[in-house]
Scaffold this active site. Structure first.
Site, short mmCIF file in Angstrom:
data_model
loop_
_atom_site.label_atom_id
_atom_site.label_comp_id
_atom_site.label_asym_id
_atom_site.label_seq_id
_atom_site.Cartn_x
_atom_site.Cartn_y
_atom_site.Cartn_z
N LYS A 1 0.84 -1.20 0.00
CA LYS A 1 0.00 0.00 0.00
C LYS A 1 0.87 1.25 0.00
O LYS A 1 2.01 1.21 0.46
CB LYS A 1 -0.86 0.03 1.28
CG LYS A 1 -2.00 -0.96 1.31
CD LYS A 1 -2.78 -0.83 2.62
CE LYS A 1 -3.91 -1.84 2.71
NZ LYS A 1 -4.98 -1.64 1.71
N ARG B 1 -10.13 -11.65 2.57
CA ARG B 1 -10.93 -12.78 2.07
C ARG B 1 -10.15 -14.09 2.15
O ARG B 1 -10.74 -15.16 2.28
CB ARG B 1 -11.40 -12.47 0.62
CG ARG B 1 -10.28 -12.26 -0.35
CD ARG B 1 -10.71 -11.56 -1.63
NE ARG B 1 -10.81 -10.10 -1.47
CZ ARG B 1 -11.18 -9.25 -2.43
NH1 ARG B 1 -11.52 -9.72 -3.62
NH2 ARG B 1 -11.24 -7.96 -2.21
#
Ligand code: BES
Ligand code: MN
Ligand code: ZN
Length: 484
Positions: free
Chosen positions: A264, A338
């Site tokens: 990020k 996820r």
């Protein structure tokens, strides 16, 4: 914070010695023959005050009124939302004045929902995070008395449950606020074990070896780039017969999300310490369950690890095998939530659950879709969706149903595995939900994307404790229907 419920007429409220007396006045207020009624009438006639929601008037040491400071607070129609907005603005001024003791007196009849709104708002707007300062910060307001003209069992129960819900919300805030080096997977495991000291709650914490044995290859791939060992936390609350199918809550416990090799940008990366907001909400719910002891069974599952870049970290293009046997091509290591949740969803099958609800700070796309007001809610059954929507409304912890059409799963196709872990940018919150949906085929399932609602950015940066209120409201409603 110490809350107390007291039967207090306006005449008695006037005689109560306290730092600040807040009188909640709705548009249905009828004046009596006491000093506070006289003040309200005078101020209203002089147009210095009205009962409209959010209007307020502050006065000091008046004859016949014992409080050092009195605040008249308009709550309009007296809807829970009116009480919330009025009380939170009044609490702002208490915070700056460093008030220690306050009395909130309702002028006129009170409902359980109004009392609940007042208790939650007082707690929410006075919470201070204090764990990591050299001198621990404590909240200034420590004693709050809720004054009602006449009390009954319904109000007493509502009061007790509100206070218990506050404890859960504050536990969730506390853990979500803690920096990643003060909230490692190991520390989350210890916190969960701490909850199991209460009767009715048990806890098991699995480490890397046990998780490997279970075949949670997807979860393990996220953890492999971190020096912190992963934890898989299993909490159980038993308040009903063993034969009663439990509700399973699954909380995303990424204690820090760097993005991994798909790293990020630096700006605001610190906020990724909140990426265990789902896990914190599960801990918070169990805290409240330990106090409320409702008649139902609940299981809490928390896969916890860091998502770090490293020589050993999982790489874009790597294919891993999940506990379900399905293989996953990890196209973007930043879609890690996820990857840890899917194995927990498979693990949940063993409980033959009534419903499984996962709670996750899952996608930036959900923040774009719904902002910070409503949590994104996905559900495979209408009845579950309706129950969650209603619980959110009742708890003032709103959510909004999003779709699960199979067409959204198209973009998850992979050339090298059963499924890819990302779709395109379009509908990102939904494609993430569709990924999870593949692993939640054996029970009614709901997914709460709390990326926008679990914390606030900007100057008021910090955890909100959401969606603990929604979840508890939902669980308590399940208890009532089970009794019938
Ligand atoms: N934890 C983030 C989601 C997130 C973003 C939460 C902003 C709160 C605020 C999650 O792990 C993530 O990085 N998601 C990616 C998914 C993408 C790579 C498909 C995202 O939303 O950008
Ligand atoms: Mn991520
Ligand atoms: Zn994440």
């Amino acid at each position: 914070m110490n809350f107390e419920l007291k039967t207090l007429s306006l005449a008695a409220a006037a005689k109560t010695t306290t730092d600040t007396l807040i009188v909640l006045i709705s548009e249905h207020f009828q004046a009596g023959k006491d000093p506070l009624s006289a003040l309200i009438t005078k101020a209203t006639q002089a147009k210095d005050f009205s009962a409209k929601a959010g209007k307020s008037l502050q006065t000091y040491a008046l004859p016949g009124i014992s409080a050092s400071k009195t605040i008249l607070l308009g709550v309009g129609e007296g809807r829970a939302a009116d009480i919330k907005s009025a009380v939170s603005s009044a609490m702002g001024s208490l915070k700056s004045a460093e008030t220690a003791k306050a009395v909130l007196a309702f002028a006129g009849p009170v409902s359980a929902a109004q009392l609940h709104a007042a208790v939650l708002t007082v707690a929410d707007s006075t919470y201070v995070y204090g764990a990591t300062y050299s001198k621990p910060k404590l909240r200034k307001l420590t004693q709050v008395t809720l004054g009602v003209e006449s009390s009954n069992q319904g109000l007493k129960d509502a009061f007790a449950s509100s206070v218990a819900i506050v404890q859960g919300i504050e536990m969730a805030k506390e853990w979500a606020n803690r920096p990643a080096n003060h909230a490692t997977p190991t520390m989350l495991g210890k916190a969960a074990q701490g909850l199991a000291k209460t009767a009715g709650i048990s806890c098991e914490v699995l480490g890397p070896k046990e998780v490997a044995k279970l075949g949670m290859g997807s979860f393990m791939s996220v953890a492999q780039g971190s020096a912190e060992p992963l934890r898989f936390i299993v909490l159980k609350y038993q308040g009903a017969a063993k034969s009663e199918a439990p509700v399973v809550l699954v909380g995303k416990g990424i204690t820090f999300d760097t993005g991994g090799i798909s790293i990020k940008p630096a700006a605001e990366m610190d906020e990724m310490k909140f990426d265990m907001g789902g896990a914190a909400s599960v801990l918070g719910v169990f805290k409240s369950l330990s106090l409320l002891k409702p008649k139902l069974n609940v299981v809490g599952l928390i896969p916890a690890c860091e998502n770090m870049p490293d020589g050993l970290a999982v790489k874009p293009g790597d294919v891993v095998t999940s506990m379900s046997g399905q293989t996953i091509e990890i196209l973007n290591t930043d879609a890690e939530g996820r990857l840890i949740l899917c194995d927990a969803l498979t693990y949940a099958e063993r409980f033959k659950p009534k419903a499984v609800i996962d709670i996750a700070t899952l996608t930036g796309a959900c923040v774009i879709a719904l902002g910070a007001i409503r949590t994104g809610m996905f559900a495979t059954e209408d009845s579950l969706a309706e129950a969650l929507q209603k619980a959110g409304n009742d708890a003032m912890d709103l959510c909004w149903r999003m779709p699960l059409d199979d067409e959204y799963a198209e973009s998850l196709k992979s050339n090298f595995a059963d499924v890819g872990n990302v779709g395109g940018r379009a509908g990102g919150a939904i494609t993430a939900a569709k990924f999870l949906h593949r692993f939640a085929q054996k029970y009614p399932w709901a997914h709460l994307d709390i990326a926008g609602t679990a914390w606030k950015g900007g100057a008021a940066k910090g955890a909100t404790g959401r969606p603990v209120g929604l979840l508890l409201q939902y669980l308590l409603s399940q208890q009532v229907s089970a009794k019938k």
